[in-house]
Design an enzyme around this catalytic site. Sequence first.
Site, mmCIF file in Angstrom:
data_model
loop_
_atom_site.group_PDB
_atom_site.id
_atom_site.type_symbol
_atom_site.label_atom_id
_atom_site.label_comp_id
_atom_site.label_asym_id
_atom_site.label_seq_id
_atom_site.Cartn_x
_atom_site.Cartn_y
_atom_site.Cartn_z
ATOM 1 N N GLY A 86 -16.270 48.985 -24.688
ATOM 2 C CA GLY A 86 -16.087 49.986 -23.468
ATOM 3 C C GLY A 86 -14.939 49.471 -22.801
ATOM 4 O O GLY A 86 -14.638 50.570 -21.759
ATOM 5 N N ARG A 87 -14.456 48.376 -22.757
ATOM 6 C CA ARG A 87 -13.373 48.025 -21.836
ATOM 7 C C ARG A 87 -12.445 46.668 -22.553
ATOM 8 O O ARG A 87 -11.947 46.070 -21.989
ATOM 9 C CB ARG A 87 -14.073 47.297 -20.382
ATOM 10 C CG ARG A 87 -14.913 45.948 -20.716
ATOM 11 C CD ARG A 87 -15.155 45.393 -19.316
ATOM 12 N NE ARG A 87 -16.528 44.370 -19.540
ATOM 13 C CZ ARG A 87 -16.165 43.369 -18.683
ATOM 14 N NH1 ARG A 87 -15.692 43.240 -17.523
ATOM 15 N NH2 ARG A 87 -17.206 42.502 -18.874
ATOM 16 N N ASP A 142 -18.925 36.687 -25.656
ATOM 17 C CA ASP A 142 -19.489 37.480 -24.371
ATOM 18 C C ASP A 142 -20.147 36.420 -23.383
ATOM 19 O O ASP A 142 -21.365 36.628 -23.196
ATOM 20 C CB ASP A 142 -20.103 38.547 -24.718
ATOM 21 C CG ASP A 142 -19.268 39.830 -25.257
ATOM 22 O OD1 ASP A 142 -18.155 39.516 -25.210
ATOM 23 O OD2 ASP A 142 -19.836 40.667 -25.574
ATOM 24 N N ASP A 155 -25.497 43.176 -29.633
ATOM 25 C CA ASP A 155 -24.179 43.210 -29.750
ATOM 26 C C ASP A 155 -23.245 42.017 -29.214
ATOM 27 O O ASP A 155 -22.244 41.840 -29.238
ATOM 28 C CB ASP A 155 -23.523 44.444 -28.740
ATOM 29 C CG ASP A 155 -24.170 44.286 -27.106
ATOM 30 O OD1 ASP A 155 -25.159 44.039 -26.984
ATOM 31 O OD2 ASP A 155 -23.186 44.295 -26.467
ATOM 32 N N ASP A 173 -15.327 52.214 -15.993
ATOM 33 C CA ASP A 173 -13.762 52.211 -15.647
ATOM 34 C C ASP A 173 -12.881 51.406 -16.901
ATOM 35 O O ASP A 173 -11.439 51.659 -16.827
ATOM 36 C CB ASP A 173 -13.359 51.959 -14.432
ATOM 37 C CG ASP A 173 -13.839 50.013 -14.102
ATOM 38 O OD1 ASP A 173 -13.888 49.557 -14.966
ATOM 39 O OD2 ASP A 173 -13.859 50.090 -12.809
ATOM 40 N N ARG A 201 -8.581 37.372 -25.320
ATOM 41 C CA ARG A 201 -9.687 36.462 -26.120
ATOM 42 C C ARG A 201 -9.458 36.393 -27.592
ATOM 43 O O ARG A 201 -8.844 37.367 -28.376
ATOM 44 C CB ARG A 201 -11.044 37.276 -26.059
ATOM 45 C CG ARG A 201 -12.086 36.468 -26.719
ATOM 46 C CD ARG A 201 -13.531 36.735 -26.194
ATOM 47 N NE ARG A 201 -14.041 38.376 -26.808
ATOM 48 C CZ ARG A 201 -14.965 38.771 -26.170
ATOM 49 N NH1 ARG A 201 -15.884 38.291 -25.388
ATOM 50 N NH2 ARG A 201 -15.531 40.092 -26.585
ATOM 51 N N LYS A 212 -9.562 41.861 -23.030
ATOM 52 C CA LYS A 212 -10.958 42.457 -22.283
ATOM 53 C C LYS A 212 -10.532 43.048 -20.931
ATOM 54 O O LYS A 212 -9.951 42.036 -20.102
ATOM 55 C CB LYS A 212 -11.712 41.122 -22.484
ATOM 56 C CG LYS A 212 -13.082 41.430 -21.836
ATOM 57 C CD LYS A 212 -14.099 40.292 -22.095
ATOM 58 C CE LYS A 212 -15.322 40.615 -21.655
ATOM 59 N NZ LYS A 212 -16.205 39.192 -21.798
#
Length: 492
Positions: free
Chosen positions: A97-98, A267, A257, A130, A181, A118
């Site tokens: 999503g980002r 993450d 995830d 966003d 990353r 990221k």
Amino acid sequence: MTEKKEIAAKTGWNFDNSYARLPESLFSRLNPTPVRSPKLIVLNHSLAASLGLNDSALQQKDEVAVLAGNRVPEGSAPLAQAYAGHQFGHFNMLGDGRALLLGEQITPLGKRVDIQLKGSGRTPYSRGGDGRAALGPMLREYIISEAMHALGIATTRSLAVVTTGESIIRETELPGAILTRVAASHIRVATFQYVSAWDTAQNLRVLADYTLDRHYPEAAAKENRYLGLLQEVIKRQAELIAKWQLAGFIHGVMNTDNMALSGETIDYGPCAFMDTYDPATVFSSIDIQGRYAYANQPRIAAWNLARFAETLLPLLHDNETQAIEMAEDAISDFTDMFHRHWLSGMRGKLGIFNEEVQDESLIKDLLEMMQQHRADYTNTFRALTLGKLEDMALFSTVEFAQWHEQWQTRLDRQQESQASVHQLMRSSNPAIIPRNHRVEEALEAAVKQEDYGVMEQLLKALSNPFAYSAEQEIYSALPEESACPYRTFCGT
């Protein structure tokens, strides 16, 4: 040679985008969203060198533009990966999503690694977000992931952090940033869950074959290659989670995830290292029920692996009943594997080379005393390593004196010298970890004052956590006692 190719050659970008050659249902192709005024804040020089990248070139305007998403380097094929998984036990459609995968860098040693941005803007999987990231969380991931690497724990790495010159709104207005990353891959349990739930059986097989070829080629030769894939992933996760527990690391959000099939930690949101030893420790502000508490991490890992096994059932055997039996047998091995890794690691922390049946009770007795007397996890083993047993309330108790005598008797029963015992303990017990208050101190200086010196000094100390140097002493000190428990936030 075009100008872009000349820049790529000078910098050392060497992309080969195998994931982009998979079925298009697994991702969405798009470019990063440009930012207003990118500025390079931190660059991982040693990592850049291992990737075959020119350190000086990366700091030039054209390459900072790449790290900010303002320019796509020659040879890359940017894409957002699709996945769907369990978040706090609830199944959701997810995806990058980002974040965007720029491509796969082939290193001078022939290793293939993902290069991902990221915080690079909205994607089809942003779910109303966003697509951006705040500076603080990106610096946190940089610090913690590099500390994990130095501790010898499999992890994604951080190449750079770039500020965007733009503000983002969370609970307040924050400076925006983008993290670069580096990962063995970004294939997750949730990637398989997505294909299993919404894609075709053929694409599930394609993804499984790709994962085997990329991460577990030795398992591809087994009679049942998909059972081999499951078994190898289980092995990697058993070792990884044991190392988390041994270091006192708490991931914070072990959703499916956030479980990489490569066996890397991935993450770093509301993660932290435990100070006072307490198996119920939770740092994440959103983990109200303690689902991902320190003591629960092995159990949750097994739960996540069971979800992975479910996706493989059609590939394991044509007969569903037999496929389920094969999956259950494989998953049942996780607990024993984890326990063996953990017990071996704990023996190392106490300088024990061989195995005796009573070792586990010796270890658990110490941990119970540590919990009862609210002893610091890292510093207890540090003190045992150094033989300095005067700074904690635990060490003045009768129970500890009795335990210490039992421990010394246990060490006397092995053939190794005291010097060997000491060396084993030094290599098993870090002198320092990224203490939460030190991380917060570095983040506050960076975000509020644009002072990156505090973080640079912290990173330098954390780069060799087993050094036991005088310069590291300050980073082993505990925070002042507070009435408020330490809390972390995911930063999304």
